[in-house]
Scaffold this motif. Structure first.
Motif, PDB file in Angstrom:
ATOM      1  N   ILE A  13      -0.352   4.258   7.294  1.00 26.57           N
ATOM      2  CA  ILE A  13       0.196   3.004   6.763  1.00 26.57           C
ATOM      3  C   ILE A  13       1.530   2.711   7.429  1.00 26.57           C
ATOM      4  O   ILE A  13       1.808   1.582   7.831  1.00 26.57           O
ATOM      5  CB  ILE A  13       0.354   3.083   5.229  1.00 26.57           C
ATOM      6  CG1 ILE A  13      -0.999   3.422   4.604  1.00 26.57           C
ATOM      7  CG2 ILE A  13       0.884   1.772   4.684  1.00 26.57           C
ATOM      8  CD1 ILE A  13      -0.982   3.485   3.098  1.00 26.57           C
ATOM      9  N   ILE A  14       2.341   3.749   7.574  1.00 24.57           N
ATOM     10  CA  ILE A  14       3.640   3.526   8.220  1.00 24.57           C
ATOM     11  C   ILE A  14       3.433   2.999   9.626  1.00 24.57           C
ATOM     12  O   ILE A  14       4.100   2.061  10.062  1.00 24.57           O
ATOM     13  CB  ILE A  14       4.471   4.834   8.233  1.00 24.57           C
ATOM     14  CG1 ILE A  14       4.750   5.280   6.797  1.00 24.57           C
ATOM     15  CG2 ILE A  14       5.781   4.632   8.982  1.00 24.57           C
ATOM     16  CD1 ILE A  14       5.471   6.583   6.676  1.00 24.57           C
ATOM     17  N   SER A  73      11.417   5.917   1.354  1.00 23.42           N
ATOM     18  CA  SER A  73      12.018   5.793   0.033  1.00 23.42           C
ATOM     19  C   SER A  73      11.823   4.372  -0.460  1.00 23.42           C
ATOM     20  O   SER A  73      11.470   3.476   0.306  1.00 23.42           O
ATOM     21  CB  SER A  73      13.506   6.119   0.111  1.00 23.42           C
ATOM     22  OG  SER A  73      14.146   5.119   0.882  1.00 23.42           O
ATOM     23  N   THR A  74      12.060   4.192  -1.715  1.00 22.91           N
ATOM     24  CA  THR A  74      11.898   2.834  -2.269  1.00 22.91           C
ATOM     25  C   THR A  74      12.908   1.885  -1.634  1.00 22.91           C
ATOM     26  O   THR A  74      12.619   0.708  -1.439  1.00 22.91           O
ATOM     27  CB  THR A  74      12.091   2.824  -3.795  1.00 22.91           C
ATOM     28  OG1 THR A  74      13.234   3.606  -4.094  1.00 22.91           O
ATOM     29  CG2 THR A  74      10.860   3.362  -4.491  1.00 22.91           C
ATOM     30  N   GLU A  84       0.834  -1.196   0.000  1.00 22.79           N
ATOM     31  CA  GLU A  84       0.000   0.000   0.000  1.00 22.79           C
ATOM     32  C   GLU A  84       0.871   1.250   0.000  1.00 22.79           C
ATOM     33  O   GLU A  84       0.604   2.218  -0.689  1.00 22.79           O
ATOM     34  CB  GLU A  84      -0.868   0.047   1.268  1.00 22.79           C
ATOM     35  CG  GLU A  84      -2.288  -0.408   1.086  1.00 22.79           C
ATOM     36  CD  GLU A  84      -2.993  -0.429   2.424  1.00 22.79           C
ATOM     37  OE1 GLU A  84      -2.876   0.554   3.175  1.00 22.79           O
ATOM     38  OE2 GLU A  84      -3.628  -1.461   2.728  1.00 22.79           O
ATOM     39  N   LEU A  85       1.943   1.137   0.797  1.00 19.97           N
ATOM     40  CA  LEU A  85       2.822   2.282   0.977  1.00 19.97           C
ATOM     41  C   LEU A  85       3.475   2.686  -0.342  1.00 19.97           C
ATOM     42  O   LEU A  85       3.754   3.857  -0.579  1.00 19.97           O
ATOM     43  CB  LEU A  85       3.889   1.926   2.020  1.00 19.97           C
ATOM     44  CG  LEU A  85       4.605   3.094   2.679  1.00 19.97           C
ATOM     45  CD1 LEU A  85       3.609   3.948   3.413  1.00 19.97           C
ATOM     46  CD2 LEU A  85       5.657   2.570   3.632  1.00 19.97           C
ATOM     47  N   GLU A  86       3.711   1.709  -1.172  1.00 24.14           N
ATOM     48  CA  GLU A  86       4.321   2.025  -2.459  1.00 24.14           C
ATOM     49  C   GLU A  86       3.444   2.982  -3.255  1.00 24.14           C
ATOM     50  O   GLU A  86       3.929   3.806  -4.000  1.00 24.14           O
ATOM     51  CB  GLU A  86       4.553   0.738  -3.254  1.00 24.14           C
ATOM     52  CG  GLU A  86       5.831   0.029  -2.834  1.00 24.14           C
ATOM     53  CD  GLU A  86       6.261  -1.000  -3.850  1.00 24.14           C
ATOM     54  OE1 GLU A  86       5.383  -1.752  -4.306  1.00 24.14           O
ATOM     55  OE2 GLU A  86       7.452  -1.044  -4.178  1.00 24.14           O
ATOM     56  N   GLN A  87       2.137   2.823  -3.076  1.00 27.88           N
ATOM     57  CA  GLN A  87       1.214   3.699  -3.789  1.00 27.88           C
ATOM     58  C   GLN A  87       1.158   5.075  -3.126  1.00 27.88           C
ATOM     59  O   GLN A  87       0.984   6.080  -3.776  1.00 27.88           O
ATOM     60  CB  GLN A  87      -0.206   3.099  -3.770  1.00 27.88           C
ATOM     61  CG  GLN A  87      -0.291   1.652  -4.194  1.00 27.88           C
ATOM     62  CD  GLN A  87       0.112   1.460  -5.628  1.00 27.88           C
ATOM     63  OE1 GLN A  87      -0.234   2.287  -6.464  1.00 27.88           O
ATOM     64  NE2 GLN A  87       0.867   0.406  -5.907  1.00 27.88           N
ATOM     65  N   ASP A  88       1.288   5.081  -1.860  1.00 28.63           N
ATOM     66  CA  ASP A  88       0.986   6.289  -1.090  1.00 28.63           C
ATOM     67  C   ASP A  88       2.069   6.425  -0.016  1.00 28.63           C
ATOM     68  O   ASP A  88       1.848   6.099   1.133  1.00 28.63           O
ATOM     69  CB  ASP A  88      -0.410   6.101  -0.469  1.00 28.63           C
ATOM     70  CG  ASP A  88      -0.864   7.351   0.257  1.00 28.63           C
ATOM     71  OD1 ASP A  88      -0.122   8.356   0.205  1.00 28.63           O
ATOM     72  OD2 ASP A  88      -1.936   7.312   0.869  1.00 28.63           O
TER      73      ASP A  88
END
Lengths: 885, 179
Positions: free
Chosen positions: A337-338, A382-383, A327-331
């Motif tokens: 989420i964190i 970050s990614t 989910e975090l990747e999207q937002d």
């Protein structure tokens, strides 16, 4: 909207209506709501009340944020907004500024995710701030209901276990295992309560944990002071958690504030009173202690049960981590989420910590630190971080997998994991974000720093090349084959669903039997069909067994409640009583658990209060001062037997006889054996105690027991040996839902007799038949005269023949009374699902219920105790009647 | 007829206005009766009934209604009429009544089911007063006059009552012993 000024109440009504109709995603209604909110703000009525204006304004700004997407556009938010509106209406109606209203209003606003700006709404926030601690409940704990429910269930379990452990400890104060177990239970409650934001619970659990820590480290002796304190704390915690549950289920008005300061002071006193060893908060904190306790608890195999719990939990957490990371990747900036990722890591860290799973602990801890930085805004998401978190998740999963392998297959399965590269990577990421000058410290040193921080690796020499973490050695050493525990995945199922499954399966069994017995189908005689049918029968039976077993629970919990009871009772009565429990793992029908509790309490009370004598008396009789009550459960045939034994004085048979005579319950001619006399105490209103204690002895106890047990289709019996003690025996059926029965026919009706009670069935011979005054009838069976009960007369149905020699008698036994039931024919044996005849026809004497027979008709299940007493009342068998009641 | 105490029906409290609504009508001998449609669960044909001992004479027994056991009342006997054999018009009307322990389904044996009628306030009159001993009108909500015919609107909660089980077992025992 309206051209003329409308009254505030009209506007609010309008808003309420619209809120009710709004669907998530429907922005046009929100637009209309906004207009209405404006109208509210500008209405003259509002202007008189600054609070009203602010409420409307804040309401409006929530709506604005909703449109902007800052507040989640969900049904839940609208629910809260709806609540807000109704509070505004309440305020409008009452016409005064009520702090509780504004408080609740702010609550609901916050729960939509909206942050109330105190600068913007001074009156509103001030009102609620005026009495923040007393008036407004801290409702953060309601944010994650699922988590909360999990916490409640778990904590109640823990608290119950604590109670038992403490009682255990009182007997055996130096048992480090029990102290550790109590400590762990509080530790878990502490940890999880923090997770769900229950501060008071957390503080209290933390404080008592410290006390226990002092105990287990030998700074403080385990004594009754500590035990009492722990029990009091666990009682209070239970009440607090119960309250949390009420709030979660019924609403905020149930919220209750608990003052724990007094108790905490007392804990301080108790702790100080022991050895005067008062550690600082930090020193006694649990994290510090896990490393201290390493010597005692050297490996993770100490508590396989706890461990398997951890494994299934960890899987769940890891799964949720993965979901949230994706989910975090999207937002990537969503704090929620964190947090959702942070929490599972935190839990894993905590639990693995006290389970001594060091590798997992280190990895989870390091990752948690990283995430903590992110959520505190020290470092942007970050990614790279996402990649690392995912990687850590995978690694943790394989480690957990390995632990479960070890549990199942033994220590050979153990596989060391090298996590140093992950840890290094995380460290590097952390430092990179810091922009710290020391960008490249030597790896070994870095590792050392990390390990000392997390109190995991004792030596700084761990580097990338050292593969097995310390964990492997002790764990292998501590293994014994007996310790193999199968890790079983469990899910929680709603009780109603379970019941309806069991009912449906019951129906299925019946339908299957109906199809199977259908003559038309049998006439087809096609081999394939018959084979399939018998296969179907097998599967159905299997399904039925499984469904039934799902309802079975160990009797342990019910038994454990007795521990506390016995403790309190013995303190109250000044007796010294030891409770020994056996067979707690015996399983009983879940529906029986509640109903068996009351009878058990009465019998335990009886045993402790009347059975066990006071110490002086015991000494005089040459017994040890300490009395023993043994509570055991086991399965015997188709029954569950609960056996309560005490080594007291036995039952005063003569007293009972005298009392029974006085009350006219028996006559002098009734030559009863001692055993029969003793069992008279189960009659209503019978009490022999000379002095009525406040514990038991108002003469209501034993008939309650008997009634309760009979409701469960069980039997209770009292055995007593003078001077040596007495014994209560309860026999219960395995399950309430199904009984094994013989189907009998009388005329056109069919009845089911429970197989348990049947001794034999036979066709009577004329020479064995006796009648007395042509009314009482009896049959001589193996030199015993057994009274005959003509069921057809009792039930008013026409039988085939009135001559007993043309029918069949079924000899049954109930409470040591034998009777021969006269029927026309035996039709067969069948397991039947008991169904109630419904509230409209409950408690018909002689009937235990009904069932649906293979042809779809209803068959009635006989209740033998009822039949026997009914036949006696009808005067049908006044022949050798030993125990008239 | 024995006095039966039922949970107070909402309708019995107010005036005739509250009684307005849809009724399922049925016949018993030559009389027509109505029961509020909201309390009717279903109508089924007569099936084999298992007799239950020690129950009042008007309780014919129990049936299996899709796995649930429900009691069956014979209204003719309950209202003191002569029972008659069943034919293909005989029906069981399954009604749901509220009791303290929750809702209970009970089947009522009637001669035949007629129709569902919408009965208006002005068509309903209060139950007539007969001689105090001859007839207990507690069971009756009102009388509806429709096209010259009178339908007796029943207070089902009162008719069904709390329990159909004879409490005085001794009474029965006495009968049996003497008979």
């Amino acid at each position: 909207m309206a051209s003329a000024e409308r009254s505030l109440s009209v506007i609010l009504d309008d808003i309420a209506l619209k809120i009710m109709m709004v669907e998530p995603g429907d922005l046009s209604i929100i637009g209309e709501l906004l207009e209405l909110a404006d109208e509210c703000i500008n209405s003259d009525e509002s202007k008189k009340q600054p609070v009203s204006v602010e409420m409307a304004q804040s309401f409006k700004s929530v709506l604005e944020q909703l449109i902007m997407g800052e507040v989640s556009d969900s049904a839940e938010s609208y629910d809260h907004l709806g609540q807000c509106v109704s509070l505004m209406q309440e305020m409008e109606r009452s016409g005064c500024e009520d702090e509780s209203i504004t408080g609740r209003f702010c609550d609901h606003l916050r729960q939509t995710g909206y942050k109330i700006d105190s600068g913007k709404f001074p009156v509103l926030v001030a009102d609620q701030g005026a009495a923040p601690k007393d008036e407004e409940p801290d409702t953060r704990f309601l944010q994650d209901r699922e988590l909360l429910h999990g916490f409640i269930d778990e904590s109640v379990e823990h608290l119950e276990s604590i109670e038992n452990l403490i009682l255990e400890l009182e007997k055996n104060p130096d048992d480090p295992e029990s102290i550790n177990a109590v400590f762990r239970a509080f530790h878990t409650i502490k940890g999880t309560s923090a997770l769900v934001d229950l501060d008071t619970v957390n503080q209290l659990a933390h404080r008592i944990e410290n006390l226990l820590d002092a105990v287990r480290n030998g700074h403080r002796k385990m004594d009754s002071g500590v035990a009492d304190m722990v029990l009091r704390v666990s009682d209070l915690l239970l009440t607090m958690i119960q309250n949390v549950k009420d709030v979660a289920e019924k609403g905020l008005e149930y919220y209750q504030r608990f003052d724990i300061s007094v108790l905490i002071e007392q804990i301080d006193l108790v702790e100080g009173g022991g050895a005067g060893m008062e550690d600082g908060e930090e020193e006694t904190s649990p994290t510090g202690n896990i490393s201290l306790g390493e010597g005692e608890v050297p490996d993770f195999m100490q508590d396989p049960e706890l461990l398997s719990g951890f494994i299934s939990e960890a899987y769940e957490h890891l799964e949720s981590i993965e979901v949230h990371v994706l989910e975090l990747e999207q937002d990537s900036d969503n704090l929620d989420i964190i947090n959702n990722i942070f929490r599972p890591f935190h839990t894993i860290k905590g639990v693995s910590g006290f389970l001594n799973l060091k590798t997992i602990n280190t990895l989870a801890h390091t990752t948690e630190n990283l995430l903590d930085d992110v959520r505190n805004g020290i470092r942007p998401m970050s990614t790279e971080i996402i990649d690392v978190v995912l990687d850590v998740g995978d690694r943790l999963r394989s480690m957990v997998q390995n632990i479960s392998d070890v549990l199942e297959q033994g220590p050979e399965a153990y596989q060391p994991f090298d996590i140093s590269d992950s840890v290094k990577m995380i460290k590097a990421l952390q430092e990179e974000g810091d922009g710290a000058p020391d960008i490249s410290p030597p790896p070994a040193e870095e590792q050392a720093k990390e390990s000392s921080e997390t109190v995991v690796e004792p030596t700084p020499s761990v580097s990338v090349t050292v593969p097995p973490p310390k964990i492997s050695q002790p764990s292998k050493a501590a293994f014994s084959p007996k310790r193999k525990v199968k890790v079983q995945a469990e899910i929680k199922v709603n009780v109603e669903k379970l019941d309806s499954l069991v009912n449906a399966v019951g129906e299925l069994v019946i339908m299957q039997a109906m199809v199977h017995q259908n003559p038309l189908i049998n006439d087809i005689g096609e081999p394939k069909l018959l084979k399939d049918l018998s296969q179907l029968a097998r599967i159905t039976t299997e399904l039925q067994k499984t469904a039934m077993s799902m309802r079975m629970v160990p009797i342990r919990q019910t038994f454990q409640k007795m521990t506390r009871l016995v403790r309190d009772l013995s303190k109250k009565t000044g007796k010294n009583v030891d409770l020994i429990m056996r067979g707690e793992e015996t399983e009983i029908d879940r529906n029986m658990v509640d109903s068996i509790y009351d009878p058990l309490v009465h019998m335990m009370r009886n045993s402790v209060d009347h059975g066990i004598q006071v110490p002086e008396e015991r000494r005089k009789n040459g017994k040890s001062e300490k009395g023993t009550v043994t509570l055991s459960a086991y399965q015997k045939g188709g029954n569950i037997v609960i056996d309560i034994q005490d080594d007291g004085d036995g039952v005063a048979t003569e007293k009972i006889r005298t009392r029974a005579l006085e009350r006219g319950l028996i006559t002098d001619n009734d030559h009863l054996t001692d055993h029969e006399v003793n069992n008279l105490i189960f009659l209503p209103g019978f009490s022999t105690v000379d002095k009525i204690t406040d514990v038991s002895g108002r003469g209501v106890g034993m008939d309650v027991v008997k009634k309760g047990v009979e409701k469960l289709r069980g039997i209770v019996e009292l055995n007593s040996t003078p001077g040596e003690g007495s014994q209560f025996l309860i026999r219960l059926p395995l399950t309430l839902a199904i009984i094994d029965g013989i189907i009998v026919r009388i005329g056109s009706e069919r009845y089911i007799i429970p197989t348990v009670a049947i001794q034999e069935s036979l066709r009577p011979k004329q020479e064995n038949y006796n009648s007395v005054h042509s009314r009482g009838e009896a049959l001589l069976i193996r030199d015993q005269l057994v009274p005959i009960i003509r069921l057809n007369r009792l039930f008013g149905v026409a039988a085939d023949s009135s001559d007993p020699c043309e029918g069949i008698v079924v000899v049954v036994e109930n409470e040591d009374r034998q009777r021969a039931l006269l029927v026309d024919e035996l039709l067969g044996k069948q397991e039947v699902v008991i169904k109630s005849l419904g509230g409209y026809m409950k408690d018909i004497k002689g009937l235990a219920g009904g069932t649906i027979l293979a042809d779809g008709r209803v068959g009635l299940i006989l209740d033998l105790a009822g039949i026997i007493s009914a036949s006696e009342e009808m005067g049908m068998t006044d022949f050798p009647d030993k125990m008239g009641d | 007829m024995e006095a039966v105490e039922g949970t107070e029906n909402v309708e019995s409290g107010g005036g005739m206005k509250d009684l307005e609504g849809k009724y399922l009508t049925f016949t018993l001998a030559s009389e027509e009766y109505g029961v509020g449609i909201l309390q009717v669960r279903e109508i089924i044909g007569v099936m084999e009934i298992t007799a239950v001992p020690q129950t009042a004479s008007y309780i014919k027994g129990v049936i299996n209604l899709r796995g649930q056991i429900i009691p069956i009342l014979e209204l003719r006997i309950k209202f003191g009429m002569e029972p008659q054999g069943y034919d293909d018009r005989t029906c069981i009307i399954v009604v749901e009544v509220q009791q303290e322990t929750g809702s209970v389904q009970v089947g009522m044996l009637v001669d035949s089911v007629s129709e569902v009628l919408n009965i208006l306030e002005e068509q309903i009159e209060p139950p007539p007063v007969f001689g105090s001993t001859t007839l207990d009108t507690d069971n009756i909500l009102g009388m509806a006059k429709i096209k010259g015919k009178v339908k007796i609107l029943l207070n089902i909660d009162k008719v069904i009552g709390k329990e159909g089980v004879l409490s005085q077992f001794e009474e029965m025992a006495g009968q049996k012993a003497s008979g």
